[in-house]
Write a protein that holds these residues in place. Structure first.
Motif: not given
Length: 671
Positions: A282-292, A299-310, A323-327
C-alpha cells in the motif's frame, strides 16, 4: 450478343424511396453484371462476325466482309477492354467517407455511360450488315436476318441488369432491317418490316422489365446485406460498450490503473493461485494535500497520473497496480530473488520522490506498508499492509515498513479494542483515573486531570489514544465522552462534599470529538442536571484543534461563556498562535513535556519555558508545566516561577477514590 441493360437517362439518379447508399449499391451491382455479361458475349459476337464475313466472301463480297469484320472486332475489343478496365466505384470499400462514396458513384455512372456508348457503336456496326446483302434483297439476306434477330434477342436475354445497353445495341440493326424491308416494298416485305418493328418494341419492353426485376433483386439483397451489417455493427458496438463499461467498472478513470473493485477481483484470483507467497504493498503520498491546496487540483491530477506512470515503469510486468482513491495506491506482485519486497519498496520510494515539473523538489513523498504472506485473504492482507503503512507514516515520510509480529500484536490490539469497547463501556471495563496538578511549587493539589484507562482482558492496558481512536472507528465517540464526563462529575461531587470547592477537574476532548459531537450541550446539560458549578470543570483541547478553528469556535465560546475554563494542551510544539489562543477561548496553556523534560540541563528549553511563562503573565493565562519527572526539573520550574506543575515526580494517575483522598490530604497538610 452484346451484354447487359439500362433504363435510360433517368436511371442515373436514385429511385424514389431508395437511399443514396442503397441506390449506389444497386448501380454497383448493375455495373458488375454488365461487365460479366459483356465479357461472356464477346466470344459469341466474334464467332458470328467471322461467320458473317465468310458468307460475304462466299457471295463475292470478300473485301466488304473483311472491312465489316475489322470494324466489328475493333468495337468488340474496345468493349472488352472497357469491361476489364479498373473502376474506382468497384474498388471503393463499404462504409467509405462521403467524398469517396460520391466519387465512387460518379465512376460507376461514367462506366455505365461508356458501356452504353460502346453497345450503340456495336449496334451501328451490325446495322451495316445490310450492305453485305444489298439491303436484305440478296440471296444471303435470310442468313443475315436470322443472325441479326438472334444476336439482338441474346443481347436482351443476357442484358438484364441495365436496359440502356441492350436497347442501344439492338435498335440500330433492327431499325435498319425494318427500313430496308419497307424500302424494297411488296406486301410480304412490308408485313415483315412491321413484324421487325413489333419485335424491336417487344425486346425493348423486355429489357426494361428485366432491369426492373434485377433492381428489385439487388435492392432486396443489399437491404439484407445492410441489415446484417447494421446488426453486426450494433453487436460490435454493444460488445465494445460492454467492454468499456467493464473496463470503467474495474479501472480508475484518471490514471488508467485498476480501481479498488478491479484490484480486489484480480488480486483474489492471484492470491488463490498456487505458488510463492504474494506481496501486497500500500502506498500513500505524503504532502499531496499541500500540492492540491497550493497548486490546484489540476496539478494534483497531473501528479497522480505521473505517479501511476512511474509505478508502471518500476513494477515487474506481471504486477497488479491500482489506485484506491485520493492519493492511495496498491500493488500486488510475486516476489523473486531478483526483486525482493524490500528492494522493490525502496525503488518505489526513489521513483516517487523524483522531482516533478509542476513544483519544487521535496514537496511530495510517499510511505509504504508491505504484507508478504501466504494464506490470508485479500481483506486480511489489506488490513496488515494498512497497519504497516500507518507505522511507516508515523516514522516519517519516504519510508516503508514490512508487516511483522510486533505490528501483528498492535493490529490485534486495535481490532479487539474496537470490537470490545462497547462491552467495556457497558460493563464498566473502562475506568477514569486522575493525575494531580500542583500549585505552590508542587506542594498543593490545585486540580485533577481525568485520564481514561482500560485494562483489556487480552492485551492488558490499552493506551488512551488507542481508546479514543477505537471509539471513533466504532461510532462510540459520544458514548466515551459521556462515560468520562460521568466519572468527572462524580469526582467533582466528592470534592464538594469534602469541602474542596476550588479544585478543578480537567477532561480531555479530542479534535474529532470537538468537531463532530455537541460537546458544549452535553457538558452543560449534565452539569445543570447534577447542580454542579461550571467553574469547577476544565476542558482540555490539543493544539491540533487550532487547524479547524471555525468548526469548534462556537462550541468553545458557549463553554467559555458558561464559566468553563478551556486549556490548550501540548503548547509550544504545534500550530498555536496568539490569534488562535484568543479564538480558542483558552484560559490556560500546558507546556508540552518535551520542553520540560531535561529543563535543568538545557538553556534552550529554559528560554522557551521562560517565554511561555512571560506570555502567560502578559495575556492573563494560567501556565501548567507537564512532564515534571525529576527533582532538578522541579527546582528549575520553581526558580522560573511556574505557577502550576504536573508530572510523575509529583504525582501519578490514580483511581478516583485515591485521587479524592490525595486532594483532601493535600489541603489538610497545607493547613
Amino acid at each position: 450478343m452484346s451484354g447487359s441493360g439500362s433504363q435510360g437517362p433517368g436511371s442515373d439518379r436514385p429511385r424514389g424511396g431508395d437511399s443514396p447508399d442503397l441506390s449506389a449499391s444497386i448501380r454497383r451491382d448493375q455495373l458488375e453484371a454488365v461487365r460479366r455479361s459483356v465479357q461472356h458475349a464477346m466470344p459469341v459476337n466474334a464467332l458470328l462476325g467471322v461467320t458473317g464475313a465468310l458468307v460475304a466472301a462466299h457471295a463475292g463480297l470478300g473485301r466488304a466482309g473483311l472491312a465489316w469484320f475489322a470494324m466489328s472486332s475493333a468495337v468488340n475489343l474496345a468493349r472488352f477492354g472497357l469491361c476489364r478496365a479498373p473502376c474506382l466505384g468497384l474498388a471503393a470499400p463499404e462504409g467509405a467517407r462521403p467524398g469517396q462514396a460520391r466519387a465512387a458513384a460518379q465512376a460507376i455512372d461514367r462506366h455505365l455511360r461508356l458501356a452504353t456508348l460502346a453497345a450503340f457503336l456495336s449496334g451501328l456496326v451490325w446495322s451495316l450488315v445490310a450492305l453485305l446483302c444489298d439491303g436484305y434483297t440478296a440471296p444471303q439476306a435470310l442468313f443475315y436476318l436470322v443472325v441479326t434477330c438472334g444476336i439482338t434477342a441474346g443481347a436482351v436475354t443476357h442484358g438484364m441488369a441495365y436496359a440502356a445497353i441492350p436497347a442501344s445495341f439492338i435498335t440500330p440493326p433492327l431499325l435498319t432491317v425494318a427500313v430496308c424491308l419497307a424500302w424494297t416494298g411488296g406486301f410480304d416485305r412490308t408485313c415483315l418490316a412491321l413484324t421487325v418493328l413489333l419485335y424491336l418494341a417487344a425486346l425493348l419492353r423486355s429489357a426494361v422489365e428485366t432491369e426492373r426485376g434485377f433492381r428489385r433483386t439487388s435492392r432486396l439483397k443489399n437491404e439484407a446485406t445492410a441489415l446484417a451489417r447494421a446488426r453486426q455493427e450494433a453487436h460490435e458496438a454493444a460488445s465494445a460498450l460492454a467492454d468499456e463499461m467493464r473496463r470503467r467498472a474495474t479501472h480508475d478513470g484518471l490514471t488508467g490503473l485498476m480501481n479498488r473493485a478491479g484490484f480486489a477481483q484480480a488480486a483474489e484470483a492471484r492470491i488463490l493461485r498456487p505458488g510463492p507467497a504474494p506481496c501486497l504493498i500500500l502506498l500513500d503520498l505524503d504532502g499531496f494535500k499541500s500540492v492540491n491546496d497550493v497548486y490546484g487540483h489540476s496539478t494534483g491530477d497531473r501528479v497522480l497520473i505521473e505517479v501511476a506512470q512511474r509505478l508502471r515503469r518500476t513494477l515487474p510486468p506481471e504486477a497488479l497496480a491500482a489506485r484506491f482513491g485520493g492519493d492511495e495506491f496498491a500493488v500486488l506482485y510475486d516476489p523473486s530473488a531478483e526483486v525482493p519486497p524490500a528492494d522493490l519498496a525502496a525503488n518505489l520510494v526513489a521513483v516517487v520522490v523524483e522531482p516533478f515539473e509542476s513544483f519544487d523538489a521535496g514537496r511530495l513523498g510517499v510511505s509504504l506498508g508491505l504484507c508478504h504472506a501466504h494464506g490470508p485473504s485479500l481483506t486480511q492482507m489489506l488490513s496488515c499492509a494498512d497497519e504497516a503503512l500507518y507505522a511507516a507514516k508515523a516514522a516519517g515520510r519516504n519510508r516503508f515498513r514490512i508487516f511483522d509480529e510486533s505490528l501483528r500484536g498492535r493490529l490485534e490490539m486495535r481490532r479487539d479494542s474496537e470490537r470490545d469497547l462497547s462491552h467495556g463501556l457497558a460493563e464498566t471495563g473502562l475506568s477514569v483515573w486522575f493525575q494531580p496538578i500542583f500549585s505552590d511549587g508542587g506542594r498543593r493539589i490545585a486540580g485533577l486531570e481525568a485520564l481514561v484507562r482500560w485494562n483489556h482482558p487480552t492485551h492488558g492496558w490499552i493506551p488512551p489514544g488507542e481508546i479514543v481512536a477505537a471509539a471513533a472507528r466504532s461510532g462510540l465517540t459520544e458514548s466515551l465522552l459521556r462515560f468520562i464526563l460521568e466519572q468527572v462529575c462524580g469526582l467533582m461531587q466528592g470534592l464538594r462534599a469534602g469541602g474542596l470547592r476550588d479544585v478543578r477537574v480537567a477532561m480531555n476532548v479530542s479534535p474529532r470529538e470537538m468537531a463532530q459531537i455537541p460537546v458544549d450541550e452535553i457538558v452543560l446539560e449534565r452539569l445543570r442536571a447534577l447542580g454542579l458549578p461550571s467553574s469547577l470543570i476544565e476542558i482540555e483541547i490539543t493544539e491540533e484543534t487550532a487547524l479547524d478553528i471555525e468548526a469548534v469556535q462556537d462550541k468553545l465560546l458557549a463553554l467559555s461563556r458558561a464559566g468553563i475554563c478551556v486549556a490548550l494542551d501540548d503548547f509550544g510544539i504545534g500550530y498555536s498562535s496568539l490569534a488562535s489562543l484568543r479564538q480558542l477561548r483558552a484560559g490556560r496553556v500546558k507546556i508540552d513535556r518535551s520542553l520540560v523534560t531535561g529543563l535543568s540541563a538545557s538553556d534552550d528549553k529554559r528560554g522557551l519555558v521562560q517565554a511561555v511563562l512571560g506570555l502567560g503573565r502578559t495575556l492573563g493565562l494560567e501556565v501548567v508545566a507537564e512532564g515534571v519527572e525529576t527533582a532538578e526539573d522541579l527546582a528549575m520550574l520553581r526558580a522560573l516561577g511556574c505557577p502550576f506543575m504536573q508530572g510523575y515526580h509529583l504525582g501519578r494517575p490514580v483511581p478516583a477514590e485515591q485521587a479524592l483522598r490525595l486532594a483532601l490530604a493535600s489541603r489538610t497538610d497545607a493547613a
